[in-house]
Motif scaffolding. Structure first.
Motif, mmCIF file in Angstrom:
data_model
loop_
_atom_site.group_PDB
_atom_site.id
_atom_site.type_symbol
_atom_site.label_atom_id
_atom_site.label_comp_id
_atom_site.label_asym_id
_atom_site.label_seq_id
_atom_site.Cartn_x
_atom_site.Cartn_y
_atom_site.Cartn_z
ATOM 1 N N PRO A 77 0.654 -0.989 -0.344
ATOM 2 C CA PRO A 77 -0.013 0.311 0.157
ATOM 3 C C PRO A 77 1.502 1.013 -0.137
ATOM 4 C CG PRO A 77 0.077 -0.965 2.193
ATOM 5 C CD PRO A 77 0.619 -1.527 1.136
ATOM 6 N N VAL A 78 1.458 1.679 -0.616
ATOM 7 C CA VAL A 78 2.881 2.660 -1.334
ATOM 8 C C VAL A 78 2.583 2.674 -2.602
ATOM 9 C CG1 VAL A 78 5.131 2.880 -1.229
ATOM 10 C CG2 VAL A 78 3.681 1.081 1.061
ATOM 11 N N ALA A 79 2.487 4.083 -2.779
ATOM 12 C CA ALA A 79 2.769 4.333 -3.681
ATOM 13 C C ALA A 79 3.401 5.658 -4.139
ATOM 14 C CB ALA A 79 1.884 6.286 -4.233
ATOM 15 N N PRO A 122 6.858 3.613 12.126
ATOM 16 C CA PRO A 122 6.771 2.141 12.224
ATOM 17 C C PRO A 122 5.474 1.893 11.084
ATOM 18 C CG PRO A 122 5.904 3.338 14.118
ATOM 19 C CD PRO A 122 7.149 3.985 13.605
ATOM 20 N N PRO A 123 5.216 1.977 10.057
ATOM 21 C CA PRO A 123 4.587 1.904 9.056
ATOM 22 C C PRO A 123 3.315 0.302 9.219
ATOM 23 C CG PRO A 123 6.265 0.854 7.477
ATOM 24 C CD PRO A 123 7.154 1.151 9.010
ATOM 25 N N LEU A 124 2.009 1.477 9.270
ATOM 26 C CA LEU A 124 0.863 0.593 9.693
ATOM 27 C C LEU A 124 0.366 -0.176 8.569
ATOM 28 C CD1 LEU A 124 -1.095 3.670 11.449
ATOM 29 C CD2 LEU A 124 0.632 1.561 12.592
ATOM 30 N N THR A 125 -0.246 -1.332 8.836
ATOM 31 C CA THR A 125 -0.895 -2.326 8.001
ATOM 32 C C THR A 125 -2.120 -2.175 7.230
ATOM 33 O OG1 THR A 125 -2.116 -3.825 9.361
ATOM 34 C CG2 THR A 125 0.614 -4.713 7.896
ATOM 35 N N THR A 126 -2.837 -0.875 7.901
ATOM 36 C CA THR A 126 -3.947 -0.473 7.857
ATOM 37 C C THR A 126 -3.855 0.688 7.383
ATOM 38 O OG1 THR A 126 -4.209 0.825 10.195
ATOM 39 C CG2 THR A 126 -4.821 -1.376 9.841
ATOM 40 N N SER A 166 17.869 5.065 -2.436
ATOM 41 C CA SER A 166 16.943 6.560 -1.295
ATOM 42 C C SER A 166 16.099 5.495 -1.610
ATOM 43 C CB SER A 166 17.081 7.546 -1.604
ATOM 44 O OG SER A 166 18.137 8.423 -1.296
ATOM 45 N N ILE A 167 15.572 5.130 -2.999
ATOM 46 C CA ILE A 167 14.325 4.347 -3.313
ATOM 47 C C ILE A 167 14.267 2.908 -2.507
ATOM 48 C CG2 ILE A 167 12.368 3.978 -4.944
ATOM 49 C CD1 ILE A 167 13.564 6.901 -6.415
ATOM 50 N N GLY A 168 15.541 2.894 -3.356
ATOM 51 C CA GLY A 168 15.916 1.223 -2.532
ATOM 52 C C GLY A 168 15.797 0.945 -1.438
ATOM 53 N N ILE A 169 16.510 2.042 -0.073
ATOM 54 C CA ILE A 169 16.125 1.250 1.509
ATOM 55 C C ILE A 169 14.861 1.722 1.463
ATOM 56 C CG2 ILE A 169 17.411 2.386 3.309
ATOM 57 C CD1 ILE A 169 19.470 3.731 1.650
ATOM 58 N N VAL A 170 14.649 2.319 1.676
ATOM 59 C CA VAL A 170 13.150 2.961 2.171
ATOM 60 C C VAL A 170 12.276 1.905 1.457
ATOM 61 C CG1 VAL A 170 11.428 4.721 2.346
ATOM 62 C CG2 VAL A 170 13.725 5.630 1.782
ATOM 63 N N LEU A 171 11.863 1.650 0.506
ATOM 64 C CA LEU A 171 10.887 0.874 0.497
ATOM 65 C C LEU A 171 11.761 -0.895 0.225
ATOM 66 C CD1 LEU A 171 10.204 1.802 -4.022
ATOM 67 C CD2 LEU A 171 8.815 2.380 -1.523
ATOM 68 N N TRP A 172 12.544 -1.107 0.556
ATOM 69 C CA TRP A 172 12.883 -2.163 1.270
ATOM 70 C C TRP A 172 12.768 -2.505 2.638
ATOM 71 C CZ3 TRP A 172 12.868 -7.169 1.801
ATOM 72 C CH2 TRP A 172 13.883 -7.579 2.671
ATOM 73 N N SER A 173 12.594 -1.186 3.753
ATOM 74 C CA SER A 173 12.243 -1.203 4.779
ATOM 75 C C SER A 173 10.500 -1.278 4.539
ATOM 76 C CB SER A 173 12.571 0.420 4.707
ATOM 77 O OG SER A 173 12.100 0.338 6.895
ATOM 78 N N PHE A 174 10.045 -0.341 4.127
ATOM 79 C CA PHE A 174 8.410 -0.780 3.787
ATOM 80 C C PHE A 174 8.504 -1.635 4.045
ATOM 81 C CE2 PHE A 174 7.941 3.872 4.452
ATOM 82 C CZ PHE A 174 7.323 4.495 5.055
ATOM 83 N N LYS A 218 9.009 -4.338 6.404
ATOM 84 C CA LYS A 218 8.142 -3.927 7.628
ATOM 85 C C LYS A 218 6.330 -4.298 7.654
ATOM 86 C CE LYS A 218 11.424 -0.141 9.885
ATOM 87 N NZ LYS A 218 11.262 1.370 9.545
ATOM 88 N N LEU A 219 6.216 -4.095 6.239
ATOM 89 C CA LEU A 219 4.541 -3.796 6.173
ATOM 90 C C LEU A 219 4.380 -4.941 5.456
ATOM 91 C CD1 LEU A 219 4.014 -1.105 4.388
ATOM 92 C CD2 LEU A 219 2.631 -1.975 6.659
ATOM 93 N N TYR A 220 5.252 -6.270 4.517
ATOM 94 C CA TYR A 220 4.760 -7.067 4.271
ATOM 95 C C TYR A 220 5.533 -8.718 4.707
ATOM 96 C CZ TYR A 220 4.915 -11.156 0.385
ATOM 97 O OH TYR A 220 4.321 -12.394 0.259
ATOM 98 N N LEU A 221 7.146 -8.248 4.169
ATOM 99 C CA LEU A 221 7.385 -9.889 4.723
ATOM 100 C C LEU A 221 7.742 -10.361 7.038
ATOM 101 C CD1 LEU A 221 11.310 -9.054 4.119
ATOM 102 C CD2 LEU A 221 8.869 -10.746 2.907
ATOM 103 N N SER A 222 7.556 -9.203 7.362
ATOM 104 C CA SER A 222 6.853 -9.395 9.055
ATOM 105 C C SER A 222 5.231 -9.421 8.581
ATOM 106 C CB SER A 222 6.609 -7.980 9.983
ATOM 107 O OG SER A 222 5.685 -7.487 9.199
ATOM 108 N N ALA A 223 4.185 -10.052 7.974
ATOM 109 C CA ALA A 223 2.689 -10.559 8.439
ATOM 110 C C ALA A 223 2.847 -11.510 7.493
ATOM 111 C CB ALA A 223 2.427 -9.725 6.953
#
Length: 182
Positions: A24-26, A116-120, A162-170, A173-178
């Motif tokens: 859920p990222v643009a 901490p991005p939220l899944t909602t 920067s895009i790679g680092i930030v998108l990996w973080s999201f 945190k959002l997909y892999l942790s779920a």
């Protein structure tokens, strides 16, 4: 060690990719001048299955040979649109329920690892021009700012990095942790 073949990787077709669930990222590119950086943004957005990219201001748009050189076809899989004015694009994203985050070095920014991005929640990540960063007008409109901590002598990273680092973080945190917990 033996590298995996393309068949073993089992990547989706472009049609299947367009139908699959997205992170859920643009991504919002605010006046990015390098076509190679734009192409890299597409390729990285494909890798992490982002919802879409908004190309704003002077940012180049497909089809363009220099974008395709680094996108390697990702302009066909990742949804994108163009907006002449980044501030107006951000307002539209806000109306669609996105939380707007600039990726910039700014007073009061949140270190990326502490965000901490939220899944909602849906997020719009704004990346700025290679020289000037995110425009001041756009900075005045964002909900928050995240920053990649750095320890070296240079004041910034290349936008593609920067895009790679930030998108990996999201993504982590959002997909892999779920998927790890489920």
């Amino acid at each position: 060690m033996q590298k995996l073949s393309m068949d073993q990787l089992q990547r989706p077709s472009v049609a299947a990719f367009k139908e699959q669930e997205k992170l859920p990222v643009a991504l919002v590119l605010d006046n990015v001048r390098s076509m190679h950086n734009v192409g890299s943004a597409f390729r990285t957005s494909d890798a992490f299955a982002l919802e879409r990219i908004l190309l704003c201001g002077i940012t180049g748009t497909p089809p363009h040979r220099e974008i395709e050189k680094t996108a390697l076809g990702a302009t066909q899989s990742v949804a994108w649109s163009y907006a002449e004015n980044t501030a107006q694009a951000i307002q539209l994203l806000r109306e669609e329920g996105y939380r707007i985050l600039a990726v910039e070095q700014a007073k009061g920014s949140i270190p990326l690892q502490q965000f901490p991005p939220l899944t909602t929640q849906k997020y719009a990540l704004v990346f700025g021009n290679e020289v000037h960063g995110v425009a001041d007008e756009v900075m005045s409109l964002v909900d928050a700012c995240i920053e990649i901590p750095q320890s070296g002598t240079k004041h910034s990273l290349n936008i593609a990095v920067s895009i790679g680092i930030v998108l990996w973080s999201f993504y982590s945190k959002l997909y892999l942790s779920a998927t790890d917990s489920g």
